[in-house]
Each structure stands twice: as structure tokens, then as C-alpha cells.
Design an enzyme around this catalytic site. Structure first.
Site, PDB file in Angstrom:
ATOM      1  N   TYR A   1       0.814  -1.207   0.000  1.00  0.00           N
ATOM      2  CA  TYR A   1       0.000   0.000   0.000  1.00  0.00           C
ATOM      3  C   TYR A   1       0.852   1.264   0.000  1.00  0.00           C
ATOM      4  O   TYR A   1       0.428   2.309  -0.506  1.00  0.00           O
ATOM      5  CB  TYR A   1      -0.904   0.018   1.233  1.00  0.00           C
TER       6      TYR A   1
ATOM      7  N   CYS B   1      -3.735  -1.175   9.717  1.00  0.00           N
ATOM      8  CA  CYS B   1      -2.803  -0.701   8.688  1.00  0.00           C
ATOM      9  C   CYS B   1      -2.732   0.815   8.806  1.00  0.00           C
ATOM     10  O   CYS B   1      -3.746   1.492   8.656  1.00  0.00           O
ATOM     11  CB  CYS B   1      -3.305  -1.112   7.302  1.00  0.00           C
TER      12      CYS B   1
ATOM     13  N   THR C   1      -1.187   2.965   6.821  1.00  0.00           N
ATOM     14  CA  THR C   1      -1.369   3.647   5.544  1.00  0.00           C
ATOM     15  C   THR C   1      -2.846   3.749   5.190  1.00  0.00           C
ATOM     16  O   THR C   1      -3.349   4.821   4.841  1.00  0.00           O
ATOM     17  CB  THR C   1      -0.596   2.914   4.431  1.00  0.00           C
TER      18      THR C   1
ATOM     19  N   CYS D   1       3.975   1.551  10.993  1.00  0.00           N
ATOM     20  CA  CYS D   1       3.480   0.544  10.055  1.00  0.00           C
ATOM     21  C   CYS D   1       3.341  -0.739  10.847  1.00  0.00           C
ATOM     22  O   CYS D   1       4.271  -1.120  11.580  1.00  0.00           O
ATOM     23  CB  CYS D   1       4.451   0.358   8.890  1.00  0.00           C
TER      24      CYS D   1
ATOM     25  N   HIS E   1       3.544  -3.680   9.997  1.00  0.00           N
ATOM     26  CA  HIS E   1       4.546  -4.681   9.649  1.00  0.00           C
ATOM     27  C   HIS E   1       5.808  -4.562  10.507  1.00  0.00           C
ATOM     28  O   HIS E   1       6.489  -5.561  10.776  1.00  0.00           O
ATOM     29  CB  HIS E   1       4.963  -4.540   8.175  1.00  0.00           C
TER      30      HIS E   1
END
Length: 268
Positions: A46, A78, A80, A192, A194
Site C-alpha cells: 500500500y 494498517c 497507511t 506501520c 509490519h
């Protein structure tokens, strides 16, 4: 608002596997909650997409997922998607939505030097939402930003049993530290979902004097508060992982997801 069915799941949504870093503390607080974890592998990453594309794509995809799985609540796990599309998502869906935004407020409370780093995707760190958080919660502080798409790829690889190049991690930290004032940075916001999957690698590169923080625990507490008093199944049920179809990126092995309480994979 009527009380949801005990079997109504919590739907977690991310571009990939990063949202598992949010799912884990939520399951710790709500162990009986049915879970649907959705990853948009067809749209990953993204962070390299335009705001207009994500503002259209994410609400439309979530609409399909909500229709199919009938969740009681959606966690947009998320940064983003949240910083770009959260307003559009809330306008499109008639159920509670929990977003994920950079943890700048707690970072501003923790810093001793007054210099905070925000490490996210390129799309997240350029958002006016980050400007607004900084202006509201980090007055008088220096907020440095750096976008590192390589960390997303590295986190996906690590979770699938692969190796991450230490140089990718080193470059991400250097992207903050090499900015004016960066040598004094003592807190880094992992903006983020992740990136907490690479916590050990990032901490080693940042050094012991730098605190790394993210918003996952706060999201878990918010989710628990919004579902307080609701009925859950009598016993915990295994979760489902849903992936959008991608010719380039197959779903991960089920063994990757099993530690998060997921025992089935579906494709849409």
C-alpha cells in the site's frame, strides 16, 4: 444498536501480514472472540500506491468483506489505509471501525531529548494526518520522518521463514538518524503494523538508548472497550485468514498463521 450474535467475528484488515502484530494483543484480551484476518495481497504494498487509489480501493474491499463475514467490528490494522482512507471507510460502513494511527502522542510523552522518529511507509509519513498529530501532541518536539518500503517486504519474508537483509534495517534507521537533529533521537514510532514484526532487528540497529513503540496495545484495548458486554462463543474458535488473489504472491503457509489462532485460509 442491537447486540451482535456471539459468532459475529472481529474483522482485522491489512495490506499483508503486518496486522498480525495488532491481532496478537487483541486475542490476548479477547481470547474467545471469533476472528477473520483479511490481507489484500493483490494490493500489497500500500505504501507505494496513491492516496486516490487507496481511498477508493480500501472501502470497496472492506464492503465486500463485511457483507461476506458480517463482523461486529472492523479493525483497520494498517497505518497507511487508516491515515488515508479512514474517513471514507467510516462513511461506507455502518458498524464500529477502529483505525491505526502513528503513536506520536505516547512518543512525545516518553522522549527525554525532544527528538522523535516516525518510521512508516512512504505513503504514511507524507500524510497531513501525521502533521496534525505532531501539531496536536508533539508541540516543541522535533518529529523526524522516514519511509521504508523495504521493511514491509522484509517483514513479510521473515514471517514466511525467509531472511531479511540487515542492510535494509540499517538504512531505515539511518534514514531518521542522518537527518538534522537525528543523533539525539531517543524514541522511534513504528508507524506501520509490519514493523513490530522486525522489532529485534530494528532495536539492534537503533541501539539500546532508543525506545521503539507502536500502537498495537492501545488498539487492542480500544477493541475490547467497544465490545465490552457483548456475547462471545462459549469456547474459543479458530480464526480464518482471507487473502485477495494475487498471481505474484501466494498466501503464506498455514503454519505461519497458526500461532495467531488461525486454522483456515480463504481466497477472494
Amino acid at each position: 444498536m442491537h447486540s451482535p450474535s456471539p459468532d459475529a467475528p472481529i474483522l482485522f484488515f491489512d495490506s499483508g501480514l503486518g496486522g498480525l502484530s495488532v491481532l496478537a494483543p487483541t486475542r490476548a484480551l479477547l481470547p474467545a472472540a471469533p476472528i477473520v484476518y483479511a490481507a489484500d495481497y493483490a494490493g500489497l504494498p500500500y505504501g507505494e500506491k496513491s492516496e486516490a487509489e487507496l481511498a477508493a480501493r480500501v472501502p470497496a474491499l472492506l464492503g465486500r468483506l463485511v457483507e461476506r463475514y458480517q463482523p461486529r467490528l472492523v479493525v483497520v490494522a494498517c497505518n497507511t489505509a487508516s491515515t488515508i482512507a479512514l474517513t471514507h471507510i467510516r462513511a461506507a460502513l455502518d458498524l464500529p471501525i477502529v483505525g491505526t494511527v502513528p503513536a506520536i502522542k505516547p512518543a512525545a510523552e516518553l522522549t527525554k531529548s525532544g527528538v522523535i522518529g516516525v518510521l512508516g511507509t512512504e505513503a504514511t509519513v507524507r500524510q497531513p494526518y501525521v502533521d496534525d498529530l505532531s501539531a496536536k501532541f508533539a508541540v516543541g518536539k522535533t518529529v523526524l520522518r522516514h519511509g521504508s518500503p523495504g521493511l514491509v517486504t522484509g517483514a513479510e519474508a521473515k514471517l514466511n521463514g525467509g531472511m531479511i537483509d540487515p542492510a535494509v534495517v540499517a538504512r531505515a534507521i539511518a534514514g531518521l538518524r542522518d537527518q538534522p537533529g537525528g543523533e539525539a533521537m531517543d524514541v522511534i514510532v513504528l508507524a506501520c503494523t509490519h514493523f513490530p514484526l522486525l522489532l529485534d532487528e530494528l532495536q539492534a540497529a537503533a541501539g539500546p538508548h532508543v525506545r521503539l513503540i507502536d500502537g498495537a496495545e492501545g488498539i487492542a484495548r480500544r477493541t475490547a472497550a467497544l465490545t465490552e458486554g457483548q456475547a462471545w462463543p462459549a469456547t474459543a474458535t479458530p480464526g480464518i485468514a482471507v487473502f485477495t488473489r494475487s498471481d505474484d504472491r501466494p498466501p503464506p503457509p498455514l503454519a505461519t498463521l497458526a500461532p495467531y489462532g488461525i486454522d483456515r485460509i480463504e481466497l477472494i
